[in-house]
Scaffold this motif. Structure first.
Motif, PDB file in Angstrom:
ATOM      1  N   PHE A  21       0.815  -1.218   0.000  1.00  0.00           N
ATOM      2  CA  PHE A  21       0.000   0.000   0.000  1.00  0.00           C
ATOM      3  C   PHE A  21       0.848   1.267   0.000  1.00  0.00           C
ATOM      4  N   VAL A  22       2.159   1.124   0.129  1.00  0.00           N
ATOM      5  CA  VAL A  22       3.102   2.232  -0.046  1.00  0.00           C
ATOM      6  C   VAL A  22       3.775   2.136  -1.415  1.00  0.00           C
ATOM      7  N   LEU A  23       4.288   0.948  -1.739  1.00  0.00           N
ATOM      8  CA  LEU A  23       5.097   0.797  -2.954  1.00  0.00           C
ATOM      9  C   LEU A  23       4.326   1.045  -4.244  1.00  0.00           C
ATOM     10  N   TYR A  24       3.123   0.492  -4.364  1.00  0.00           N
ATOM     11  CA  TYR A  24       2.389   0.638  -5.625  1.00  0.00           C
ATOM     12  C   TYR A  24       1.947   2.080  -5.884  1.00  0.00           C
ATOM     13  N   PRO A  25       1.405   2.787  -4.875  1.00  0.00           N
ATOM     14  CA  PRO A  25       1.106   4.207  -5.118  1.00  0.00           C
ATOM     15  C   PRO A  25       2.371   5.039  -5.361  1.00  0.00           C
ATOM     16  N   LEU A  26       3.460   4.723  -4.674  1.00  0.00           N
ATOM     17  CA  LEU A  26       4.715   5.438  -4.889  1.00  0.00           C
ATOM     18  C   LEU A  26       5.231   5.192  -6.302  1.00  0.00           C
ATOM     19  N   CYS A  27       5.113   3.968  -6.774  1.00  0.00           N
ATOM     20  CA  CYS A  27       5.551   3.629  -8.131  1.00  0.00           C
ATOM     21  C   CYS A  27       4.715   4.370  -9.171  1.00  0.00           C
ATOM     22  N   GLU A  28       3.449   4.590  -8.865  1.00  0.00           N
ATOM     23  CA  GLU A  28       2.583   5.366  -9.764  1.00  0.00           C
ATOM     24  C   GLU A  28       3.145   6.777  -9.954  1.00  0.00           C
ATOM     25  N   LEU A  29       3.645   7.380  -8.880  1.00  0.00           N
ATOM     26  CA  LEU A  29       4.173   8.748  -8.939  1.00  0.00           C
ATOM     27  C   LEU A  29       5.608   8.810  -9.452  1.00  0.00           C
ATOM     28  N   ALA A  30       6.437   7.843  -9.038  1.00  0.00           N
ATOM     29  CA  ALA A  30       7.872   7.936  -9.316  1.00  0.00           C
ATOM     30  C   ALA A  30       8.462   6.552  -9.580  1.00  0.00           C
ATOM     31  N   PRO A  31       8.118   5.937 -10.705  1.00  0.00           N
ATOM     32  CA  PRO A  31       8.576   4.563 -10.964  1.00  0.00           C
ATOM     33  C   PRO A  31      10.093   4.422 -11.041  1.00  0.00           C
ATOM     34  N   GLU A  32      10.784   5.480 -11.432  1.00  0.00           N
ATOM     35  CA  GLU A  32      12.244   5.405 -11.577  1.00  0.00           C
ATOM     36  C   GLU A  32      12.983   5.822 -10.307  1.00  0.00           C
ATOM     37  N   LEU A  33      12.251   6.153  -9.263  1.00  0.00           N
ATOM     38  CA  LEU A  33      12.857   6.623  -8.026  1.00  0.00           C
ATOM     39  C   LEU A  33      13.765   5.563  -7.415  1.00  0.00           C
ATOM     40  N   ALA A  34      14.955   5.986  -7.008  1.00  0.00           N
ATOM     41  CA  ALA A  34      15.871   5.116  -6.269  1.00  0.00           C
ATOM     42  C   ALA A  34      15.858   5.554  -4.812  1.00  0.00           C
ATOM     43  N   LEU A  35      15.742   4.598  -3.921  1.00  0.00           N
ATOM     44  CA  LEU A  35      15.782   4.871  -2.491  1.00  0.00           C
ATOM     45  C   LEU A  35      17.232   5.137  -2.078  1.00  0.00           C
ATOM     46  N   PRO A  36      17.444   5.722  -0.909  1.00  0.00           N
ATOM     47  CA  PRO A  36      18.813   6.026  -0.490  1.00  0.00           C
ATOM     48  C   PRO A  36      19.754   4.815  -0.489  1.00  0.00           C
ATOM     49  N   ASP A  37      19.209   3.601  -0.316  1.00  0.00           N
ATOM     50  CA  ASP A  37      20.061   2.404  -0.337  1.00  0.00           C
ATOM     51  C   ASP A  37      20.318   1.896  -1.757  1.00  0.00           C
ATOM     52  N   GLY A  38      19.776   2.605  -2.764  1.00  0.00           N
ATOM     53  CA  GLY A  38      20.001   2.235  -4.156  1.00  0.00           C
ATOM     54  C   GLY A  38      18.920   1.367  -4.767  1.00  0.00           C
ATOM     55  N   SER A  39      18.025   0.801  -3.956  1.00  0.00           N
ATOM     56  CA  SER A  39      16.962  -0.041  -4.519  1.00  0.00           C
ATOM     57  C   SER A  39      15.951   0.846  -5.251  1.00  0.00           C
ATOM     58  N   SER A  40      15.385   0.309  -6.329  1.00  0.00           N
ATOM     59  CA  SER A  40      14.434   1.098  -7.106  1.00  0.00           C
ATOM     60  C   SER A  40      13.004   0.719  -6.743  1.00  0.00           C
ATOM     61  N   VAL A  41      12.145   1.710  -6.777  1.00  0.00           N
ATOM     62  CA  VAL A  41      10.739   1.492  -6.449  1.00  0.00           C
ATOM     63  C   VAL A  41      10.138   0.464  -7.400  1.00  0.00           C
ATOM     64  N   ARG A  42      10.427   0.594  -8.701  1.00  0.00           N
ATOM     65  CA  ARG A  42       9.861  -0.340  -9.671  1.00  0.00           C
ATOM     66  C   ARG A  42      10.286  -1.776  -9.364  1.00  0.00           C
ATOM     67  N   SER A  43      11.565  -1.995  -9.038  1.00  0.00           N
ATOM     68  CA  SER A  43      12.020  -3.368  -8.757  1.00  0.00           C
ATOM     69  C   SER A  43      11.393  -3.895  -7.463  1.00  0.00           C
ATOM     70  N   LEU A  44      11.195  -3.039  -6.487  1.00  0.00           N
ATOM     71  CA  LEU A  44      10.565  -3.485  -5.241  1.00  0.00           C
ATOM     72  C   LEU A  44       9.131  -3.950  -5.473  1.00  0.00           C
ATOM     73  N   THR A  45       8.401  -3.294  -6.399  1.00  0.00           N
ATOM     74  CA  THR A  45       7.023  -3.730  -6.655  1.00  0.00           C
ATOM     75  C   THR A  45       6.984  -5.123  -7.275  1.00  0.00           C
ATOM     76  N   THR A  46       8.051  -5.535  -7.944  1.00  0.00           N
ATOM     77  CA  THR A  46       8.072  -6.893  -8.501  1.00  0.00           C
ATOM     78  C   THR A  46       8.319  -7.934  -7.425  1.00  0.00           C
ATOM     79  N   GLN A  47       8.779  -7.517  -6.259  1.00  0.00           N
ATOM     80  CA  GLN A  47       9.090  -8.441  -5.167  1.00  0.00           C
ATOM     81  C   GLN A  47       8.002  -8.489  -4.098  1.00  0.00           C
ATOM     82  N   VAL A  48       7.099  -7.501  -4.118  1.00  0.00           N
ATOM     83  CA  VAL A  48       6.059  -7.413  -3.086  1.00  0.00           C
ATOM     84  C   VAL A  48       4.700  -7.659  -3.737  1.00  0.00           C
ATOM     85  N   PRO A  49       4.005  -8.743  -3.348  1.00  0.00           N
ATOM     86  CA  PRO A  49       2.690  -9.010  -3.944  1.00  0.00           C
ATOM     87  C   PRO A  49       1.676  -7.924  -3.590  1.00  0.00           C
TER      88      PRO A  49
END
Length: 162
Positions: A126-154
């Protein structure tokens, strides 16, 4: 002082949650020292923790902010209180409104009042999918990308409402 790109997680499951989120978005757009507001669609999600409560409505809001992180925290907590939030000891219980600072520029903050990036954002649909809608290319401070995280979280039943 320059503007920081800030992402806020919004959630509610009491007292007409859609109206609560709409009022929160309106209040956040009125904050001094902020501009360029965008909000994701609203999403219905299953509650975390106790399941004997109504489903949540969630969204993510992006804004440009000149406030310091703790000033923004104070402002978001004041909005929560103004819209009827009652803070209780019960974690993950029902609430009229919850506003979490997910990201504050590329800052990492960890003190008694504030943890940024938000400690649960990388595993909460409920955080990742709406965040990906706004900023799919966003990288978090640890380098992980929002788009890649949505592929790992059902999606866990997450549904877009509007």
């Amino acid at each position: 002082m320059s503007y920081h790109t800030v992402y806020l997680g919004l959630g509610a499951n009491l007292n007409d949650p859609i109206a609560q989120l709409q009022q929160a978005v309106n209040a956040l757009t009125q904050l001094p020292g902020t501009r360029a507001h965008r909000c994701s669609a609203f999403y219905a999600s299953k509650p975390m923790g106790p399941q004997d409560q109504p489903d949540y409505v969630n969204a993510v809001m992006e804004l440009q902010c000149k406030l310091a992180p703790h000033e923004l925290l104070d402002a978001t907590q004041a909005i929560e209180l103004n819209l009827g939030r009652v803070r209780k000891a019960e974690r993950w219980g029902p609430r009229t409104l919850d506003i979490d600072i997910l990201l504050f520029g590329d800052q990492s903050i960890n003190d008694e009042r504030l943890t940024v990036p938000h400690y649960g954002m990388k595993v909460r649909e409920f955080v990742l999918y709406p965040l990906c809608e706004l900023a799919p290319e966003l990288a978090l401070p640890d380098g992980s990308s929002v788009r890649s995280l949505t592929t790992q979280v059902p999606r866990n039943g997450l549904e877009q409402l509007q």
